[in-house]
Design an enzyme around this catalytic site. Structure first.
Site, PDB file in Angstrom:
ATOM      1  N   THR A 121       0.864  -1.193   0.000  1.00 40.42           N
ATOM      2  CA  THR A 121       0.000   0.000   0.000  1.00 40.42           C
ATOM      3  C   THR A 121       0.893   1.233   0.000  1.00 40.42           C
ATOM      4  O   THR A 121       1.668   1.432   0.931  1.00 40.42           O
ATOM      5  CB  THR A 121      -0.897  -0.012   1.255  1.00 40.42           C
ATOM      6  OG1 THR A 121      -1.633  -1.227   1.246  1.00 40.42           O
ATOM      7  CG2 THR A 121      -1.835   1.171   1.274  1.00 40.42           C
ATOM      8  N   GLU A 146      -3.705  -5.105  -2.941  1.00 39.62           N
ATOM      9  CA  GLU A 146      -4.208  -6.286  -2.246  1.00 39.62           C
ATOM     10  C   GLU A 146      -5.291  -5.851  -1.264  1.00 39.62           C
ATOM     11  O   GLU A 146      -5.143  -4.834  -0.598  1.00 39.62           O
ATOM     12  CB  GLU A 146      -3.014  -6.877  -1.480  1.00 39.62           C
ATOM     13  CG  GLU A 146      -3.327  -8.098  -0.691  1.00 39.62           C
ATOM     14  CD  GLU A 146      -3.880  -9.196  -1.568  1.00 39.62           C
ATOM     15  OE1 GLU A 146      -3.220  -9.570  -2.542  1.00 39.62           O
ATOM     16  OE2 GLU A 146      -5.007  -9.656  -1.278  1.00 39.62           O
ATOM     17  N   LEU A 148      -6.749  -8.122   1.053  1.00 43.61           N
ATOM     18  CA  LEU A 148      -7.031  -9.193   2.020  1.00 43.61           C
ATOM     19  C   LEU A 148      -7.256  -8.651   3.423  1.00 43.61           C
ATOM     20  O   LEU A 148      -6.699  -7.635   3.823  1.00 43.61           O
ATOM     21  CB  LEU A 148      -5.908 -10.237   2.023  1.00 43.61           C
ATOM     22  CG  LEU A 148      -4.507  -9.873   2.496  1.00 43.61           C
ATOM     23  CD1 LEU A 148      -4.384  -9.884   4.012  1.00 43.61           C
ATOM     24  CD2 LEU A 148      -3.518 -10.854   1.911  1.00 43.61           C
ATOM     25  N   GLU A 150      -7.003  -9.632   7.471  1.00 48.33           N
ATOM     26  CA  GLU A 150      -6.393 -10.584   8.384  1.00 48.33           C
ATOM     27  C   GLU A 150      -7.502 -11.472   8.929  1.00 48.33           C
ATOM     28  O   GLU A 150      -8.617 -11.023   9.164  1.00 48.33           O
ATOM     29  CB  GLU A 150      -5.659  -9.853   9.509  1.00 48.33           C
ATOM     30  CG  GLU A 150      -4.465  -9.110   8.969  1.00 48.33           C
ATOM     31  CD  GLU A 150      -3.571  -8.518  10.048  1.00 48.33           C
ATOM     32  OE1 GLU A 150      -3.670  -8.953  11.206  1.00 48.33           O
ATOM     33  OE2 GLU A 150      -2.799  -7.619   9.708  1.00 48.33           O
ATOM     34  N   ASN A 210      -9.744   1.508   1.962  1.00 43.38           N
ATOM     35  CA  ASN A 210      -9.518   1.503   3.413  1.00 43.38           C
ATOM     36  C   ASN A 210     -10.063   2.775   4.062  1.00 43.38           C
ATOM     37  O   ASN A 210     -10.576   2.736   5.185  1.00 43.38           O
ATOM     38  CB  ASN A 210      -8.030   1.321   3.726  1.00 43.38           C
ATOM     39  CG  ASN A 210      -7.645  -0.160   3.711  1.00 43.38           C
ATOM     40  OD1 ASN A 210      -8.486  -1.017   3.441  1.00 43.38           O
ATOM     41  ND2 ASN A 210      -6.394  -0.456   3.994  1.00 43.38           N
ATOM     42  N   LEU A 252     -20.648  -1.621  10.210  1.00 42.18           N
ATOM     43  CA  LEU A 252     -21.358  -0.657  11.053  1.00 42.18           C
ATOM     44  C   LEU A 252     -21.367  -1.169  12.487  1.00 42.18           C
ATOM     45  O   LEU A 252     -22.344  -0.993  13.207  1.00 42.18           O
ATOM     46  CB  LEU A 252     -22.792  -0.436  10.555  1.00 42.18           C
ATOM     47  CG  LEU A 252     -22.958   0.421   9.302  1.00 42.18           C
ATOM     48  CD1 LEU A 252     -24.441   0.595   8.967  1.00 42.18           C
ATOM     49  CD2 LEU A 252     -22.308   1.804   9.465  1.00 42.18           C
ATOM     50  N   GLY A 255     -18.236   0.438  18.589  1.00 38.15           N
ATOM     51  CA  GLY A 255     -17.511  -0.157  19.711  1.00 38.15           C
ATOM     52  C   GLY A 255     -16.261   0.654  19.997  1.00 38.15           C
ATOM     53  O   GLY A 255     -16.295   1.884  19.924  1.00 38.15           O
ATOM     54  N   CYS A 262      -3.300  -1.649   9.280  1.00 35.27           N
ATOM     55  CA  CYS A 262      -3.685  -1.068   7.991  1.00 35.27           C
ATOM     56  C   CYS A 262      -4.544   0.189   8.105  1.00 35.27           C
ATOM     57  O   CYS A 262      -4.087   1.276   7.750  1.00 35.27           O
ATOM     58  CB  CYS A 262      -4.394  -2.107   7.146  1.00 35.27           C
ATOM     59  SG  CYS A 262      -3.375  -3.559   6.865  1.00 35.27           S
ATOM     60  N   ARG A 332      -0.968  -4.932  16.456  1.00 35.29           N
ATOM     61  CA  ARG A 332      -0.559  -3.598  16.024  1.00 35.29           C
ATOM     62  C   ARG A 332      -1.721  -2.627  16.211  1.00 35.29           C
ATOM     63  O   ARG A 332      -2.829  -2.884  15.771  1.00 35.29           O
ATOM     64  CB  ARG A 332      -0.112  -3.621  14.550  1.00 35.29           C
ATOM     65  CG  ARG A 332       1.254  -4.242  14.368  1.00 35.29           C
ATOM     66  CD  ARG A 332       1.632  -4.331  12.912  1.00 35.29           C
ATOM     67  NE  ARG A 332       0.771  -5.266  12.196  1.00 35.29           N
ATOM     68  CZ  ARG A 332       0.755  -5.400  10.873  1.00 35.29           C
ATOM     69  NH1 ARG A 332       1.532  -4.661  10.125  1.00 35.29           N
ATOM     70  NH2 ARG A 332      -0.056  -6.282  10.314  1.00 35.29           N
TER      71      ARG A 332
HETATM   72  C1  UGA Z   1      -8.302  -4.000   6.364  1.00 32.91           C
HETATM   73  C2  UGA Z   1      -9.296  -4.048   5.191  1.00 32.91           C
HETATM   74  O1  UGA Z   1     -10.558  -4.524   5.654  1.00 32.91           O
HETATM   75  C3  UGA Z   1      -8.774  -4.967   4.083  1.00 32.91           C
HETATM   76  O2  UGA Z   1      -9.655  -4.954   2.980  1.00 32.91           O
HETATM   77  C4  UGA Z   1      -7.400  -4.463   3.655  1.00 32.91           C
HETATM   78  O3  UGA Z   1      -6.837  -5.284   2.643  1.00 32.91           O
HETATM   79  C5  UGA Z   1      -6.477  -4.473   4.863  1.00 32.91           C
HETATM   80  O4  UGA Z   1      -7.014  -3.614   5.894  1.00 32.91           O
HETATM   81  C6  UGA Z   1      -5.128  -3.977   4.421  1.00 32.91           C
HETATM   82  O5  UGA Z   1      -5.019  -2.824   4.040  1.00 32.91           O
HETATM   83  O6  UGA Z   1      -4.198  -4.780   4.354  1.00 32.91           O
HETATM   84  P1  UGA Z   1      -7.772  -5.652   8.394  1.00 32.91           P
HETATM   85  O7  UGA Z   1      -6.788  -4.654   8.879  1.00 32.91           O
HETATM   86  O8  UGA Z   1      -7.396  -7.087   8.367  1.00 32.91           O
HETATM   87  O9  UGA Z   1      -8.251  -5.318   6.906  1.00 32.91           O
HETATM   88  O10 UGA Z   1      -9.029  -5.527   9.351  1.00 32.91           O
HETATM   89  P2  UGA Z   1     -10.576  -5.182   9.209  1.00 32.91           P
HETATM   90  O11 UGA Z   1     -11.353  -6.417   9.137  1.00 32.91           O
HETATM   91  O12 UGA Z   1     -10.808  -4.157   8.186  1.00 32.91           O
HETATM   92  O13 UGA Z   1     -10.828  -4.551  10.654  1.00 32.91           O
HETATM   93  C7  UGA Z   1     -10.124  -3.366  11.041  1.00 32.91           C
HETATM   94  C8  UGA Z   1     -10.533  -2.902  12.400  1.00 32.91           C
HETATM   95  O14 UGA Z   1     -11.850  -2.384  12.352  1.00 32.91           O
HETATM   96  C9  UGA Z   1     -10.536  -3.954  13.492  1.00 32.91           C
HETATM   97  O15 UGA Z   1      -9.938  -3.413  14.645  1.00 32.91           O
HETATM   98  C10 UGA Z   1     -12.011  -4.224  13.706  1.00 32.91           C
HETATM   99  O16 UGA Z   1     -12.284  -4.656  15.017  1.00 32.91           O
HETATM  100  C11 UGA Z   1     -12.608  -2.865  13.430  1.00 32.91           C
HETATM  101  N1  UGA Z   1     -14.021  -2.886  13.030  1.00 32.91           N
HETATM  102  C12 UGA Z   1     -14.419  -3.549  11.919  1.00 32.91           C
HETATM  103  C13 UGA Z   1     -14.956  -2.204  13.789  1.00 32.91           C
HETATM  104  O17 UGA Z   1     -14.623  -1.573  14.801  1.00 32.91           O
HETATM  105  N2  UGA Z   1     -16.263  -2.223  13.403  1.00 32.91           N
HETATM  106  C14 UGA Z   1     -16.685  -2.881  12.303  1.00 32.91           C
HETATM  107  O18 UGA Z   1     -17.884  -2.855  12.010  1.00 32.91           O
HETATM  108  C15 UGA Z   1     -15.726  -3.563  11.539  1.00 32.91           C
END
Ligand code: UGA
Length: 436
Positions: A121, A146, A148, A150, A210, A252, A255, A262, A332
């Site tokens: 990125t 990408e 993806l 985690e 993102n 949505l 919390g 990321c 992280r």
């Molecule tokens: C995020 C993006 O979702 C991916 O599409 C992207 O590829 C990735 O970053 C990256 O740039 O590599 P990720 O960091 O694995 O993925 O995590 P997410 O599933 O996006 O969650 C991020 C944070 O948001 C977590 O702390 C999660 O608990 C929080 N979250 C998620 C909320 O507080 N509320 C929600 O409704 C959803």
């Protein structure tokens, strides 16, 4: 096809294993000897569902190998750049040291017709800058971001919801696109949308995605702040607006907000890049998105303090979760650990449990008390706080069972993952985020 993946962290290790699993011959290259050794043994250096199996299969079959020797890149058709782009020390912009070093190291090993595919990125404009270094070798640069997540990394890599390839105009463009389609042949055969763009668009697609996700989370957390002063319930609000297909319920979840390697650093880097481009105001709202997100951590701490009568001093508080989200051992910028550390700073005796992230958390915050076993961690607690919504906590832990373990009857639901009525019925004072 022979492929190299330079940088074997989260993105690179998963990409290398996934590419080997769909029939390519893959060499993963990383400067970290320890990482290369563990990957060469077929061991995943981090917790990621299904990765272990894929690595073992790839290494055992000989289709996948790892090395620290960049010369191993020679002869591959596509070289993926998958190194990290962390937040700069003392600034908001992305640190491109590893990207620059990877490209510099690769240059002497490139041959005419090779493709260098950027996956990291990066700030928009990076591809154009790197292309000036790469083009004299006769190789071609594409940008192939990408997406993806985690915890779903293997699935997201093997079955992505879209593929984006940024290519420069030129006589080679058609061949390059065909080669990238051949790389992702399984996804292409499954009719996965395959978008061909220019470099800048491809770079922007990633940060825009993102930024949008972060904004969606902060939007609902802003609504939680309003709910808190009006007596409304943000979960019902999210359900109700989420039924509108244009809005959608996913992401949505109000919390304690987003963390991880990321979203936080990507929105900051995007804002910093926009400033450099003289368009800071265009994404000025991202600063607000960041601020709302960080305020939710303050709010969770405040709720614990309030619910324990105004002070946590010498109170036993158990935090369920340390990872930044479930199905991951990644800590992280974890909101969970941030809350834990702050409560400890206020004098609480803090116990942290997590199914996967305790070792990582202990290394970073040795001052906290870590207990592997969930029930042991809950025993004797004055208050419990749900900070990472693992199924072990959100679904499997019942209020009745908890009541047999804790001394106090206070729960703070930092992920709005629990049924408030059920906890109240079992005699607990339940406090959610933006919920009555
Ligand atoms: C995020 C993006 O979702 C991916 O599409 C992207 O590829 C990735 O970053 C990256 O740039 O590599 P990720 O960091 O694995 O993925 O995590 P997410 O599933 O996006 O969650 C991020 C944070 O948001 C977590 O702390 C999660 O608990 C929080 N979250 C998620 C909320 O507080 N509320 C929600 O409704 C959803």
């Amino acid at each position: 096809m022979r492929l190299t993946v330079i940088g074997c962290g989260y993105l690179g290790a998963v990409h290398a294993a996934a590419m080997a699993s769909i029939g390519h011959e893959v060499v993963g290259i990383d400067v970290d000897e320890g990482k290369v050794e563990s990957l060469s043994r077929g061991e995943a250096p981090f917790f990621e569902p299904d990765l272990q199996e894929l690595l073992t299969a790839g290494v055992d079959s000989g289709a996948l190998r790892f090395t620290t020797d960049i010369a191993a890149a020679r002869g591959a058709r596509v070289h993926f750049i998958a190194v990290g782009t962390p937040q700069q020390q003392g600034g908001y912009a992305a640190d491109l040291t590893y990207v620059d070093a990877a490209v510099e190291a690769l240059l002497p090993h490139l041959a005419p017709g090779d493709i260098v595919a950027g996956k990291s990125t990066v700030p928009v404009g990076t591809a154009a800058r790197l292309a000036e270094l790469i083009e004299p070798t006769g190789a071609v640069l594409v940008w192939n971001p990408e997406f993806l997540r985690e915890g779903w990394a293997v699935k997201d890599t093997v079955e992505p919801d879209r593929l984006v390839v940024g290519v420069a105009d030129g006589p080679d463009a058609g061949t390059v696109v065909e080669t990238m389609k051949a790389v992702y042949h399984t996804a292409v055969a499954a009719d996965t949308p395959f978008l061909v763009t220019d470099w800048a668009t491809a770079e922007l697609v990633k940060v825009a995605a993102n930024a949008f996700l972060a904004t969606k989370i902060s939007f609902i957390n802003a609504m939680a702040e309003i709910a808190e002063v009006t007596g409304a319930d943000v979960t019902q609000l999210a359900d109700a607006i989420g039924h509108d297909a244009r809005i959608g319920r996913r992401f949505l979840g109000a919390g304690i907000g987003f963390g991880g390697g990321c979203l936080p650093k990507d929105i900051r880097a995007f804002a910093a890049r926009a400033e450099e481009l003289g368009r800071g105001e265009s994404v000025g709202f991202l600063r607000e998105v960041d601020a709302i997100n960080l305020r939710r951590r303050d709010r969770a701490v405040e709720l614990v303090v309030e619910s324990l009568g105004g002070s946590v001093y010498e109170k036993r508080v158990t935090l369920l979760g340390a990872a930044f989200k479930p199905h991951s051992d990644d800590i992280r910028d974890s909101p969970a650990l941030d809350v834990a550390v702050r409560l400890r700073g206020l004098g609480a005796s803090v116990t942290v449990t997590d199914p996967a992230a305790i070792d990582n958390a202990r290394r970073l915050h040795p001052q906290l008390n870590y207990v592997e076993d969930r029930d042991e961690a809950l025993r004797g607690a004055d208050a419990i706080v749900l900070v990472t919504e693992w199924d072990e906590y959100r679904r499997e832990l019942t209020p009745e069972h908890t009541a047999t373990l804790t001394d106090g009857r206070v729960v703070v639901d930092g992920r709005n993952g629990w049924d408030a009525a059920a906890w109240r019925a079992a005699g607990f004072a339940y406090h959610g985020m933006g919920r009555r």
